[in-house]
Scaffold this motif. Sequence first.
Motif, short mmCIF file in Angstrom:
data_model
loop_
_atom_site.label_atom_id
_atom_site.label_comp_id
_atom_site.label_asym_id
_atom_site.label_seq_id
_atom_site.Cartn_x
_atom_site.Cartn_y
_atom_site.Cartn_z
N VAL A 144 -32.08 -9.79 -18.59
CA VAL A 144 -31.09 -8.91 -19.22
C VAL A 144 -30.89 -7.66 -18.38
O VAL A 144 -29.75 -7.18 -18.22
N HIS A 145 -31.96 -7.12 -17.82
CA HIS A 145 -31.84 -5.95 -16.94
C HIS A 145 -30.93 -6.25 -15.75
O HIS A 145 -30.04 -5.46 -15.42
N VAL A 146 -31.17 -7.37 -15.10
CA VAL A 146 -30.36 -7.73 -13.93
C VAL A 146 -28.92 -7.98 -14.35
O VAL A 146 -27.97 -7.52 -13.69
N TYR A 147 -28.73 -8.72 -15.43
CA TYR A 147 -27.39 -9.02 -15.95
C TYR A 147 -26.62 -7.73 -16.25
O TYR A 147 -25.41 -7.63 -15.99
N SER A 148 -27.33 -6.74 -16.79
CA SER A 148 -26.68 -5.48 -17.17
C SER A 148 -26.13 -4.72 -15.98
O SER A 148 -25.18 -3.93 -16.13
N LYS B 159 -21.74 -12.78 -9.42
CA LYS B 159 -23.04 -13.43 -9.25
C LYS B 159 -24.16 -12.66 -9.95
O LYS B 159 -25.11 -13.26 -10.45
N ILE B 160 -24.05 -11.33 -9.98
CA ILE B 160 -25.10 -10.52 -10.61
C ILE B 160 -25.23 -10.83 -12.10
O ILE B 160 -26.28 -10.62 -12.70
N MET B 161 -24.15 -11.38 -12.70
CA MET B 161 -24.19 -11.77 -14.11
C MET B 161 -24.51 -13.25 -14.28
O MET B 161 -25.07 -13.65 -15.30
N ILE B 162 -24.17 -14.07 -13.30
CA ILE B 162 -24.41 -15.51 -13.41
C ILE B 162 -25.84 -15.88 -13.04
O ILE B 162 -26.49 -16.70 -13.73
N LEU B 163 -26.38 -15.27 -12.01
CA LEU B 163 -27.72 -15.64 -11.53
C LEU B 163 -28.81 -15.49 -12.60
O LEU B 163 -29.69 -16.35 -12.72
N PRO B 164 -28.80 -14.40 -13.41
CA PRO B 164 -29.84 -14.30 -14.45
C PRO B 164 -29.78 -15.41 -15.50
O PRO B 164 -30.77 -15.68 -16.18
N LEU B 165 -28.62 -16.05 -15.63
CA LEU B 165 -28.49 -17.11 -16.61
C LEU B 165 -29.21 -18.39 -16.17
O LEU B 165 -29.57 -19.21 -17.02
N LEU B 166 -29.41 -18.54 -14.88
CA LEU B 166 -30.00 -19.79 -14.37
C LEU B 166 -31.46 -19.96 -14.81
O LEU B 166 -31.83 -21.05 -15.27
N PRO B 167 -32.32 -18.93 -14.68
CA PRO B 167 -33.69 -19.11 -15.21
C PRO B 167 -33.71 -19.36 -16.72
O PRO B 167 -34.55 -20.13 -17.20
#
Length: 651
Positions: A105-109, A471-479
């Motif tokens: 969530v931190h990275v996504y934010s 990508k900064i919002m998509i990448l955190p969704l992968l884990p």
Amino acid sequence: MYTAAIFLPLVGFLIAGTLALFTPEDEKKRKANDRLAQIVTCTGLLISAALSIAIFFDVGLHGNAKTVHLFTWIQSGTFDVSWALRFDTLTAVMMIVVTGVSSMVHVYSCGYMSHDPNIPRFMGYLSLFTFCMLMLITADNLLQLFFGWEGVGLASYLLIGFWYHKPSANAAAMKAFLVNRVGDFGFSLGIFATFLLFGSADFDTIFAAVPEHADTVITLFGTEWHAMTIICLLLFVGAMGKSAQLGLHTWLPDAMEGPTPVSALIHAATMVTAGVFMVARLSPMFEFSDTALNVVTIVGASTAFFAATIGCVQNDIKRVIAYSTCSQLGYMFFACGVSAYSAGVFHLMTHGFFKALLFLGAGSVIHAMSDEQDMRKMGGIWKMIPVTYALMWIGNLALAGIPPFAGYFSKDIVLEAAYASHTSVGVFAYWMGIGAAFMTAFYSWRLLFMTFHGKSRADEVVLAHVHESPKIMILPLLPLAAGALFAGWLGYENFVGHNATEFWNNAILILPSHPGLENAHHVAAWVKYLPLVVGVIGISLAYVLYLAAPGIPGKLANAFSGLYKFLLNKWYWDELYDFLFVRPAFYLGRGFWKGGDEELIDGVGPNGFARATKAIAGKASRLQTGYLYHYAFVMLAGVAILITWYLFTKG
């Protein structure tokens, strides 16, 4: 390693909070300030998540439970409370969920909130919340648990009302805070009663003494009550507030007024699971009160069904997921109510991954749709945002309990344990859960079809700007997607299977008289497969109503307008509370203000004296006419009065 995993988020909060207090006016310096806050908080959480994985392997898989003593907190007579960090399997599992979801969530934010003018404040609040949640799950005594409990309540208030310029956000934050105060009042009474009975707030001391107090009674209102039942019910009231169970659930959907990352972190994966964690942590107490366990089961099962009915008709994409969270929390609670605590925690863990995935995926949709949240204004966009679409598929499959996704393993074992408890409340919970499973599959696919498929109902201007998230919002969704895919079958044997006893290592207590989880592995085939069958039926029904024949839902809503309005208005719980509590409180407050404060206190007090003084002065001023003969007359009259008084007193 152990203390660092807990306190790194606190360090991030302190640094980000300092940066928020001293925001430079220069645009370039402000952006550098924002970037520094993002780097510090995200790095701290990513390191904390990595350390949590190491702790999970050490404590959960290798059985090296430990308690880290930090310092003596309170010492007064015989009352001695230390500040210590308790690391057992239950803590290790919760740390994986909290730090794993929070770091994503931190990275996504960093992407979602990139245009917000208060980035350091937001990142600081996220880290503060995470620290408070970590303090809650590592607590070694009830007071430390209460500290974390209230801390996440504070952070939740700050995050829900983050956009304080919006009246709706302020109202939602206040609502969450006040409803939780109701639950926390019961929780604090439970803590007081526990100390009264056991003379300690330390978990180990309390748990060791529970068997000898199993039949203790206390006198309350002139009547004798089973002490353990009273304590557990009071503690459960706190869990009902924090985890949005039926009656104290009204704050959760309104909390969607906060930014979407807040919804994913607090109201899907972490804070709302605090109540489930608390019941599991205090299983050595709840196990000695069948009445309390029955209440937990009934409330959880009723919540699962109730919230699912509302999710079927909501049109705001975030509110659908919010009511889904409320429903899934009901599953976790009725698992604990039938003494399948590990099954409840197992569902808590898998749910954390796929629900955070769904919330952040919804945020990606909202970002693509220029901040539109109404699903009635979406549709036909799956080719424009294919990555988000694929990730939402994974989250929905896990939520609906379709194998081999995580929800299939955790939700099914909860239902099987409820049925296998062979109690009336357990069977009630099973059938309520089956009904909720059908509706869950329906509303999750209703969300998917209305959002991504069919003819677009979006405004042409909005549709022209639909784009995939950065990508900064998509990448955190992968884990998170990986957790939704694999967490179920990877964790099944350890959490609820053959290795469960060794894995939990006394972190959870289940008495032999409550064999629901053990019996769950031997139920009839129809009990096992019915959740899957109703899930497939729910998905199929959503396909028919929203893709094959999209005109039917409107006709059904008109044909059953009363029921539709009842569900759309959330069973009128808000209206009921407004009638019972809000309006009388305003009426009483206005009465005290107008009648008590203005008329009585001010009217008789300061304002009354002022008016009397003014009136007397006004009358006295009439004597000042300016005519000499008036003054001579007053002087002569005064002399006559003095002489008369003298003659009477001396005579």
